[in-house]
Design an enzyme around this catalytic site. Structure first.
Site, PDB file in Angstrom:
ATOM      1  N   ALA A 108       7.059  57.170  75.430  1.00 27.30           N
ATOM      2  CA  ALA A 108       7.750  57.951  76.456  1.00 27.30           C
ATOM      3  C   ALA A 108       8.602  57.109  77.388  1.00 27.30           C
ATOM      4  O   ALA A 108       9.107  57.611  78.387  1.00 27.30           O
ATOM      5  CB  ALA A 108       6.727  58.743  77.275  1.00 27.30           C
ATOM      6  N   ILE A 128      13.762  60.200  73.024  1.00 26.36           N
ATOM      7  CA  ILE A 128      13.262  61.569  72.917  1.00 26.36           C
ATOM      8  C   ILE A 128      11.872  61.712  73.528  1.00 26.36           C
ATOM      9  O   ILE A 128      11.494  62.810  73.944  1.00 26.36           O
ATOM     10  CB  ILE A 128      13.270  62.073  71.460  1.00 26.36           C
ATOM     11  CG1 ILE A 128      12.356  61.234  70.555  1.00 26.36           C
ATOM     12  CG2 ILE A 128      14.687  62.109  70.921  1.00 26.36           C
ATOM     13  CD1 ILE A 128      12.221  61.818  69.161  1.00 26.36           C
ATOM     14  N   SER A 145      10.148  61.450  59.936  1.00 22.24           N
ATOM     15  CA  SER A 145      11.569  61.224  59.691  1.00 22.24           C
ATOM     16  C   SER A 145      11.924  61.601  58.265  1.00 22.24           C
ATOM     17  O   SER A 145      11.079  61.537  57.359  1.00 22.24           O
ATOM     18  CB  SER A 145      11.916  59.750  59.927  1.00 22.24           C
ATOM     19  OG  SER A 145      13.226  59.449  59.478  1.00 22.24           O
ATOM     20  N   TYR A 178       9.597  51.158  56.721  1.00 24.15           N
ATOM     21  CA  TYR A 178       9.720  52.184  57.752  1.00 24.15           C
ATOM     22  C   TYR A 178       9.506  53.573  57.142  1.00 24.15           C
ATOM     23  O   TYR A 178       8.758  54.399  57.683  1.00 24.15           O
ATOM     24  CB  TYR A 178      11.097  52.111  58.413  1.00 24.15           C
ATOM     25  CG  TYR A 178      11.461  53.342  59.201  1.00 24.15           C
ATOM     26  CD1 TYR A 178      10.881  53.606  60.440  1.00 24.15           C
ATOM     27  CD2 TYR A 178      12.390  54.269  58.692  1.00 24.15           C
ATOM     28  CE1 TYR A 178      11.206  54.745  61.145  1.00 24.15           C
ATOM     29  CE2 TYR A 178      12.720  55.410  59.407  1.00 24.15           C
ATOM     30  CZ  TYR A 178      12.128  55.638  60.627  1.00 24.15           C
ATOM     31  OH  TYR A 178      12.445  56.776  61.321  1.00 24.15           O
TER      32      TYR A 178
END
Length: 280
Positions: A16, A20, A137, A163
């Site tokens: 955070a 986003i 993702s 990733y």
């Protein structure tokens, strides 16, 4: 729609400090939620925490002891947790092992949130009905989970596939929660927010270069646009209709690798992850 759609709900947002994660935290607080925020940068996280009315929780997901300490701190603050937003992550050079000796894409994108979510299970269960949102993702399509070599000890790790594998694990972990914790009222969902023009990839020279180039203007969406699917899922709450599903932004059942629904992979990743983080 009421502007207090999250009133009475307690939320933890990881990652955070900016991007986003910060946008989601601010938006949910504005909708009435009690929001707690965590990130690894104290300087960047502090103004976000102030904006949502809480004290920052500093944790570096490349250190599993930080994750354990974070879970303990959250447990001291709240008895119940309605929404856990597992948003922390990124793409990292595989050669730079974490403090715990793991390949960083594996640890930061999967192993750390796996540990945190398990440690916060009592608070999630105590809420009666709760939601875990895992930021995944479309990069999951590049991934491949090798259960006997999660840490790339017997093969070479390349950054983008590593990733993608971490993001594939986010979906697999989502399915694991859905299968194991539904009797506790815990619903889980994975979501691809889109190609967000934020600080994503700052730990990768190659990705960071692309995100600092003029290509960013044409190939990415804004931070508010990227946060919108996460906010929508948080507002929707623990709806059984989303349990175990992967959203491509607002669309359910996005494109994913076949491994994401392979039961042997779902069970194997859960069990091996539990052993690695020493969960009974």
């Amino acid at each position: 729609m009421s502007d207090q759609t999250m009133a009475g709900r307690t939320v933890l947002v990881t990652g955070a400090s900016d991007g986003i994660g910060a946008e989601t935290a601010r938006a949910l607080a504005a909708r009435g939620a009690t929001v707690h925020v965590t990130g690894r940068s104290a300087d960047k996280l502090r103004p976000v925490a102030e904006a949502v009315g809480t004290e920052p929780l500093i944790a570096d997901f490349s250190r599993l002891d930080d994750v354990r300490r974070l879970a303990a701190q959250v447990g001291e603050r709240v008895e119940t947790l309605d929404v856990l937003m597992n948003n922390a992550g990124g793409t990292f050079a595989p050669a730079a092992k974490t403090r715990d000796g793991h390949e960083p894409n594996f640890q930061i994108n999967h192993l750390a949130p796996y540990l945190l979510t398990n440690l916060l299970r009592p608070q999630l269960t105590a809420a009666g009905q709760s939601l875990v949102v895992n930021t995944s993702s479309v990069g999951n399509l590049m991934g491949k989970i090798v259960l006997d070599d999660l840490d790339y000890e017997h093969r070479r790790a390349f950054e983008f596939p590593a990733y993608g594998t971490g993001k594939l694990m986010n979906i697999v972990f989502t399915r694991g929660i859905a299968q194991r914790w539904s009797d506790d009222g815990v619903v889980s969902v994975a979501v691809h927010p889109g190609p967000v023009g934020s600080s994503f990839g700052r730990d990768s020279w190659l990705v960071g270069l692309a995100y600092r180039s003029p290509l960013k203007r044409w190939a990415t969406i804004s931070v508010p646009d990227g946060a919108a699917p996460l906010i929508a899922l948080a507002e929707r709450g623990p709806d059984p209709e989303v349990n175990g599903r992967y959203f491509d932004r607002f669309k359910a059942d996005g494109r994913e690798r076949r491994q994401a629904s392979d039961q042997a992979v779902i069970d194997g990743l859960w069990e091996r992850s539990a052993a690695l983080v020493e969960l009974s």
